[in-house]
Design a protein around this motif. Structure first.
Motif, PDB file in Angstrom:
ATOM      1  N   TRP A 135       0.823  -1.202   0.000  1.00 24.21           N
ATOM      2  CA  TRP A 135       0.000   0.000   0.000  1.00 24.21           C
ATOM      3  C   TRP A 135       0.863   1.260   0.000  1.00 24.21           C
ATOM      4  O   TRP A 135       2.066   1.204   0.299  1.00 24.21           O
ATOM      5  CB  TRP A 135      -0.959   0.017   1.189  1.00 24.21           C
ATOM      6  N   CYS A 136       0.228   2.378  -0.321  1.00 21.62           N
ATOM      7  CA  CYS A 136       0.879   3.690  -0.277  1.00 21.62           C
ATOM      8  C   CYS A 136      -0.094   4.688   0.332  1.00 21.62           C
ATOM      9  O   CYS A 136      -1.258   4.761  -0.063  1.00 21.62           O
ATOM     10  CB  CYS A 136       1.283   4.134  -1.687  1.00 21.62           C
ATOM     11  N   VAL A 137       0.372   5.445   1.323  1.00 21.72           N
ATOM     12  CA  VAL A 137      -0.415   6.509   1.942  1.00 21.72           C
ATOM     13  C   VAL A 137       0.325   7.817   1.692  1.00 21.72           C
ATOM     14  O   VAL A 137       1.478   7.984   2.108  1.00 21.72           O
ATOM     15  CB  VAL A 137      -0.607   6.262   3.448  1.00 21.72           C
ATOM     16  N   ASP A 138      -0.339   8.740   1.023  1.00 23.88           N
ATOM     17  CA  ASP A 138       0.301  10.000   0.610  1.00 23.88           C
ATOM     18  C   ASP A 138      -0.414  11.199   1.218  1.00 23.88           C
ATOM     19  O   ASP A 138      -0.557  12.240   0.570  1.00 23.88           O
ATOM     20  CB  ASP A 138       0.316  10.084  -0.917  1.00 23.88           C
ATOM     21  N   ASP A 139      -0.864  11.055   2.462  1.00 25.37           N
ATOM     22  CA  ASP A 139      -1.645  12.104   3.113  1.00 25.37           C
ATOM     23  C   ASP A 139      -0.817  12.976   4.045  1.00 25.37           C
ATOM     24  O   ASP A 139      -1.367  13.849   4.717  1.00 25.37           O
ATOM     25  CB  ASP A 139      -2.783  11.482   3.937  1.00 25.37           C
ATOM     26  N   HIS A 140       0.494  12.751   4.119  1.00 28.98           N
ATOM     27  CA  HIS A 140       1.324  13.432   5.106  1.00 28.98           C
ATOM     28  C   HIS A 140       2.495  14.134   4.425  1.00 28.98           C
ATOM     29  O   HIS A 140       2.673  14.027   3.204  1.00 28.98           O
ATOM     30  CB  HIS A 140       1.851  12.418   6.129  1.00 28.98           C
ATOM     31  N   ALA A 141       3.287  14.823   5.203  1.00 25.71           N
ATOM     32  CA  ALA A 141       4.462  15.496   4.664  1.00 25.71           C
ATOM     33  C   ALA A 141       5.462  14.497   4.100  1.00 25.71           C
ATOM     34  O   ALA A 141       6.252  14.824   3.211  1.00 25.71           O
ATOM     35  CB  ALA A 141       5.127  16.345   5.755  1.00 25.71           C
ATOM     36  N   VAL A 142       5.440  13.279   4.622  1.00 23.02           N
ATOM     37  CA  VAL A 142       6.267  12.186   4.125  1.00 23.02           C
ATOM     38  C   VAL A 142       5.344  11.124   3.540  1.00 23.02           C
ATOM     39  O   VAL A 142       4.373  10.720   4.183  1.00 23.02           O
ATOM     40  CB  VAL A 142       7.125  11.589   5.262  1.00 23.02           C
ATOM     41  N   ARG A 143       5.629  10.688   2.321  1.00 23.87           N
ATOM     42  CA  ARG A 143       4.866   9.592   1.719  1.00 23.87           C
ATOM     43  C   ARG A 143       5.297   8.279   2.369  1.00 23.87           C
ATOM     44  O   ARG A 143       6.488   8.013   2.523  1.00 23.87           O
ATOM     45  CB  ARG A 143       5.126   9.555   0.213  1.00 23.87           C
ATOM     46  N   ILE A 144       4.324   7.445   2.749  1.00 26.40           N
ATOM     47  CA  ILE A 144       4.596   6.179   3.421  1.00 26.40           C
ATOM     48  C   ILE A 144       4.180   5.036   2.500  1.00 26.40           C
ATOM     49  O   ILE A 144       3.034   4.984   2.032  1.00 26.40           O
ATOM     50  CB  ILE A 144       3.820   6.053   4.751  1.00 26.40           C
ATOM     51  N   ILE A 145       5.104   4.112   2.248  1.00 31.36           N
ATOM     52  CA  ILE A 145       4.821   2.938   1.432  1.00 31.36           C
ATOM     53  C   ILE A 145       5.036   1.694   2.281  1.00 31.36           C
ATOM     54  O   ILE A 145       6.076   1.554   2.936  1.00 31.36           O
ATOM     55  CB  ILE A 145       5.725   2.884   0.189  1.00 31.36           C
TER      56      ILE A 145
END
Length: 264
Positions: A105-115
């Motif tokens: 998954w990828c979460v791109d809701d923050h200052a840092v993208r989290i994969i």
């Protein structure tokens, strides 16, 4: 942005001890309390696998009960002690988790993208990312080669030197390294699995493994060393992202210690 990382709690059903020795549920509750008591509350909590010990429904029920105490939003990836479909069902309210297949998954809701990468072949304890997973990761990384990105997988993609852990390492990691090396904005790769803090330069970035909230795997480098663990020291990781200074990671030990004293 401050990101807290907890790993390998090996949560058990109520009243059961991890390996018949330690109260992993209490230890995880203490770890959550520790994170919430920091002088700066993290913006996000990430959990890098082995949330439960045997993948049983009652263990996941306990995990969700304990995590209900968190006032910090959290993201999860599975470990080799998790069972993918039970894990998916337990966190069905986490919309970023795919409804079928590996839990990438990828979460791109923050200052840092989290994969998040699912490095756990079903029924196996070693780590592996198959060709489809590598292609998925390459596509996601290529969508943005500028935004700071944090990549998570349970198994560290390197040989640690601890023989009884390396038997269950991330296999065929070169292909993964080649994909990550092509993404200059991957600030850090976070892992669990080894119940220790380890650092390695890899893929043009840095890999950092997190201590467990339960036991610490013994540091033994002899090739014939027998598997051993200690109860403690426990800890978590804190990853501080700043636009000017980049990413800095800290180990935060869990427990009561003398001090603080008025010197530094």
């Amino acid at each position: 942005m401050l990101i807290a990382q907890l790993s390998d709690p090996h949560i058990r059903a109520e009243g059961e001890l991890y390996q018949g020795v330690v109260d992993s549920n209490r230890m995880f509750a203490e770890a959550l309390a520790h994170v919430h008591a920091l002088d700066r509350r993290p913006d996000l909590l990430v959990l890098t696998g082995d949330l439960v010990d045997e993948g049983r429904a009652e263990e996941y029920e306990m995990a969700r009960t304990l995590l209900a105490a968190s006032r910090i939003p959290f993201l999860v990836i599975p470990g080799n002690h998790d069972r993918r479909e039970s894990f998916r069902a337990a966190f069905s309210d986490h919309a970023y988790l795919p409804k079928a297949g590996p839990l990438h998954w990828c979460v791109d809701d923050h200052a840092v993208r989290i994969i998040g990468l699912d490095s756990c072949p079903a029924g196996k304890h070693h780590g592996h990312i198959d060709a489809e997973g590598l292609a998925w990761l390459a596509r996601v990384l290529a969508k943005d080669t500028v935004k700071p990105t944090l990549l998570m997988l349970h198994h560290p993609p390197f040989t640690s030197g601890i023989p009884y852990m390396d038997a269950y390492r991330c296999m065929e990691a070169q292909q993964l390294e080649d994909v990550v090396r092509g993404a200059p904005n991957v600030e850090l790769v976070l892992c669990g699995h080894v119940h220790r803090t380890m650092l390695r330069r890899w893929g043009g970035t840095v890999v950092c493994s997190c201590p467990s909230t339960t036991t610490e795997i013994a540091l033994q480098l002899r090739p014939d060393a027998p598997p051993q663990s200690h109860v403690g020291p426990r800890g978590c990781m804190l990853h501080l992202w700043d636009e000017r200074h980049g990413m800095v990671s800290h180990v935060s030990h869990i427990g009561d210690f003398a001090g603080p004293y008025a010197f530094a």
